[in-house]
Design an enzyme around this catalytic site. Structure first.
Site, mmCIF file in Angstrom:
data_model
loop_
_atom_site.group_PDB
_atom_site.id
_atom_site.type_symbol
_atom_site.label_atom_id
_atom_site.label_comp_id
_atom_site.label_asym_id
_atom_site.label_seq_id
_atom_site.Cartn_x
_atom_site.Cartn_y
_atom_site.Cartn_z
ATOM 1 N NE ARG A 119 47.045 16.384 -60.020
ATOM 2 C CZ ARG A 119 46.773 17.233 -59.053
ATOM 3 N NH1 ARG A 119 45.916 16.893 -58.108
ATOM 4 N NH2 ARG A 119 47.359 18.429 -58.997
ATOM 5 C CB ILE A 143 43.204 20.954 -58.417
ATOM 6 C CG1 ILE A 143 43.106 19.486 -57.962
ATOM 7 C CG2 ILE A 143 44.258 21.132 -59.480
ATOM 8 C CD1 ILE A 143 42.765 18.520 -59.092
ATOM 9 C CB SER A 144 45.214 19.952 -53.113
ATOM 10 O OG SER A 144 44.472 20.876 -52.355
ATOM 11 C CB ALA A 145 50.280 19.068 -54.469
ATOM 12 C CG HIS A 149 44.142 15.498 -53.887
ATOM 13 N ND1 HIS A 149 44.245 15.812 -55.222
ATOM 14 C CD2 HIS A 149 43.319 16.446 -53.344
ATOM 15 C CE1 HIS A 149 43.521 16.896 -55.477
ATOM 16 N NE2 HIS A 149 42.954 17.292 -54.362
#
Length: 309
Positions: A119, A143-145, A149
């Protein structure tokens, strides 16, 4: 000492005792975050608290927020604990181990993929890549946590076997798109779509530095500039569709491009949003269920996004 004096002293003692209890409760409450309505996910009560979907710009160290479920006064709470997850390989390993420990990841495949694809390559330099929080990536996008994901990967796992096709709408910096590519393999096909050209360029560069680079070179993974609400017809139909922004309703082109037997994961709603899982039956009908409450940026036009919605 007369009766009235004794009574007054008893009242004072009782008030003091109650004050201490209240102060103790308040102190405990401040250290806890009340969950949004809980759901059953992966065999346990789980819900991502809204606080975890917000970016903490004051955090400069790579710390992971442990999620420790407990009961207090009949309600579920998350204890927020800090865990030094490190950087690079130790950081992503620590991130995945903690998501496993607290029940967010139960799939071995998902754990392996999230540990394989770093990441740290997909967030801006200087950002805390392994903190369980969204990270701004510019252009009014995030960007999502990691826990989101992981949640979406597990919901789509059955539709991400080798040889299958996946579409990632709002692909951003390319992290989840790369995860899909690792899961469907070189014989599969993964398409990422984003309407911000700079983010598409960034995602290609990020993937070129990652373990998913070979899929990009081979052509089984591709990233495109386009309106994600319209999907990407060229490689349809798709076994799995992920939408990384909240729509007010399910875009019909995405339903049309979902393969019979396929699955879509999409957040729906405006201010109050829910993560929906949509299964398309062989006869073309759909079945929808709610997974959890979430908070995403809206699925909108490029002009509206760049203008701050």
């Amino acid at each position: 000492m007369n009766t009235n004096t004794q009574t007054e002293q008893q009242i004072i003692r009782e008030e003091t005792r109650i004050d201490k209890i209240i102060k103790k409760r308040k102190k405990k409450m401040r250290a806890q975050v009340l969950l949004c309505p809980t759901i059953t996910a992966y065999g346990r009560l789980y819900c991502a608290p809204r606080r975890l979907h917000r970016y903490n710009s004051s955090s400069s160290s790579s710390q992971f927020l442990n999620l420790n479920l407990s009961r207090f006064s009949g309600a579920l709470f998350f204890h927020m604990e800090q865990f030094q997850s490190g950087t690079g390989s130790s950081g992503k390993r620590g991130m995945v181990e903690n998501l496993k420990r607290y029940g967010v990841i139960s799939s071995k495949r998902v754990a392996q993929v999230m540990e394989a694809l770093d990441r740290g390559l997909f967030v801006p330099v200087g950002s805390s890549a392994y903190v369980d929080t969204p990270v701004p990536i510019g252009y009014n996008a995030t960007i999502s946590a990691p826990h989101m994901h992981a949640t979406c990967l597990q919901l789509l796992e059955d539709k991400l076997h080798p040889g299958m096709r996946a579409l990632d709408v709002g692909s951003g910096t390319g992290y989840l798109t790369g995860c899909f590519a690792l899961m469907v393999g070189a014989e599969g096909r993964v398409v990422g779509v984003d309407h911000i050209p700079e983010l598409v360029d960034m995602s290609i560069k990020n993937i070129e530095k990652s373990v998913a680079a070979s899929f990009l070179k081979k052509g089984s993974l591709s990233l495109h500039v386009g309106d994600g609400r319209k999907g990407w017809q060229e490689f349809a139909p798709y076994d799995a569709i992920h939408v990384g922004a909240a729509a007010s309703e399910i875009p019909q082109p995405l339903l049309d491009q979902l393969k019979p037997g396929g699955r879509m994961v999409i957040p729906l709603g405006t201010y109050f949003q829910e993560l929906k899982v949509i299964d398309k039956n062989e006869d073309g009908s759909i079945k929808v269920h709610t997974e959890t409450s979430v908070r995403y940026v809206p699925l909108t036009s490029r002009v509206e996004q760049l203008g701050g919605f």
